[in-house]
Design an enzyme around this catalytic site. Structure first.
Site, PDB file in Angstrom:
ATOM      1  N   GLY A  18      41.303  89.358  93.606  1.00 44.05           N
ATOM      2  CA  GLY A  18      41.702  90.611  94.219  1.00 44.05           C
ATOM      3  C   GLY A  18      42.603  91.388  93.282  1.00 44.05           C
TER       4      GLY A  18
ATOM      5  N   GLN B 144      48.870  97.507  90.785  1.00 41.50           N
ATOM      6  CA  GLN B 144      48.812  96.553  89.666  1.00 41.50           C
ATOM      7  C   GLN B 144      48.235  97.176  88.402  1.00 41.50           C
ATOM      8  OE1 GLN B 144      46.896  93.266  92.232  1.00 41.50           O
ATOM      9  NE2 GLN B 144      48.112  92.148  90.743  1.00 41.50           N
TER      10      GLN B 144
ATOM     11  N   CYS C  36      48.911  85.518  91.285  1.00 38.76           N
ATOM     12  CA  CYS C  36      48.784  86.974  91.202  1.00 38.76           C
ATOM     13  C   CYS C  36      48.604  87.357  89.742  1.00 38.76           C
ATOM     14  CB  CYS C  36      50.042  87.628  91.777  1.00 38.76           C
ATOM     15  SG  CYS C  36      50.017  89.434  91.734  1.00 38.76           S
ATOM     16  N   LEU C  37      47.669  88.271  89.476  1.00 38.89           N
ATOM     17  CA  LEU C  37      47.450  88.699  88.093  1.00 38.89           C
ATOM     18  C   LEU C  37      48.694  89.370  87.507  1.00 38.89           C
ATOM     19  CD1 LEU C  37      43.788  90.062  88.334  1.00 38.89           C
ATOM     20  CD2 LEU C  37      44.550  87.918  87.288  1.00 38.89           C
TER      21      LEU C  37
ATOM     22  N   HIS D  10      47.556  89.293 100.857  1.00 38.25           N
ATOM     23  CA  HIS D  10      48.205  89.414  99.545  1.00 38.25           C
ATOM     24  C   HIS D  10      48.038  90.824  98.974  1.00 38.25           C
ATOM     25  CE1 HIS D  10      49.205  87.676  95.424  1.00 38.25           C
ATOM     26  NE2 HIS D  10      48.673  88.854  95.125  1.00 38.25           N
ATOM     27  N   GLU D  11      46.795  91.341  99.037  1.00 41.62           N
ATOM     28  CA  GLU D  11      46.534  92.652  98.426  1.00 41.62           C
ATOM     29  C   GLU D  11      47.191  93.776  99.225  1.00 41.62           C
ATOM     30  OE1 GLU D  11      45.577  92.496  95.532  1.00 41.62           O
ATOM     31  OE2 GLU D  11      44.741  90.484  95.607  1.00 41.62           O
TER      32      GLU D  11
ATOM     33  N   HIS E 272      50.731  94.213  98.386  1.00 44.32           N
ATOM     34  CA  HIS E 272      50.972  94.980  97.155  1.00 44.32           C
ATOM     35  C   HIS E 272      51.157  96.463  97.450  1.00 44.32           C
ATOM     36  CE1 HIS E 272      50.617  92.355  93.667  1.00 44.32           C
ATOM     37  NE2 HIS E 272      49.522  91.788  94.125  1.00 44.32           N
TER      38      HIS E 272
END
Ligand code: NI
Length: 163
Positions: A46, A51, A88-89, A130-131, A134
């Site tokens: 995701g 991000q 997480c990226l 999670h997304e 963000h």
């Protein structure tokens, strides 16, 4: 499409609120294409617009069942509980244990700006949470049970699910 630079923890943009997308534009279509390409390039499940440095309420997800694009998403139902690893990226090389709902229902707009409702369980429910976090400037690192752990790259069996 193009790979975009991923912002990492410590960058203020990851702590900001994102704005709703009022209408689809060419610029936003290009952004979505780039977000998908960037997510796949870095093997994430995701990615949220902040991000890649854009404060818009857009997330892309693929937990192995094909790409999902959510615009202005909101969680309208959540039930159950799951506790598991999250990454997480924007926090490379780390993971932590986070408890999330097991089932989540999301209302959002698709790329044609039609309202859709999607249900997810397990990893997909976790990715939704999670997304969407963000988009409100929240990172999973503040929800871990015992802080962050280093990914053991040499292990070979470390399954990464970075979002
Ligand atoms: Ni993330």
């Amino acid at each position: 499409m193009a790979i975009r630079q991923i912002r990492e923890m410590g960058d203020d943009i990851l702590e900001k609120q994102c704005k709703a997308v009022p209408k689809m534009t060419l610029r936003t279509k290009i952004l979505i294409g780039d977000m998908l390409e960037t997510m796949y390039e870095y093997h994430g499940v995701g990615l949220a617009a902040p991000q890649v440095g854009v404060l818009k309420q857009i997330v892309v997800i693929d937990v192995g069942e094909g790409p999902i694009v959510l615009i202005n998403p909101e969680i309208i139902e959540a039930s159950g509980e799951q506790t598991g690893e999250e990454g997480c990226l924007s926090v490379p090389g780390k993971w932590g244990i986070v408890t999330r709902p097991e089932h989540v229902k999301v209302r959002a707009l698709d790329q044609e700006m039609n309202q859709v409702e999607l249900e997810g369980e397990g990893l997909l429910a976790r990715a939704f949470c999670h997304e969407i976090d963000h988009l409100f400037g929240e990172l999973y690192v503040d929800k871990t049970e015992d802080g962050l752990h280093d990914v053991a790259y040499e292990d070979g069996d470390a399954e990464e699910t970075e979002e």
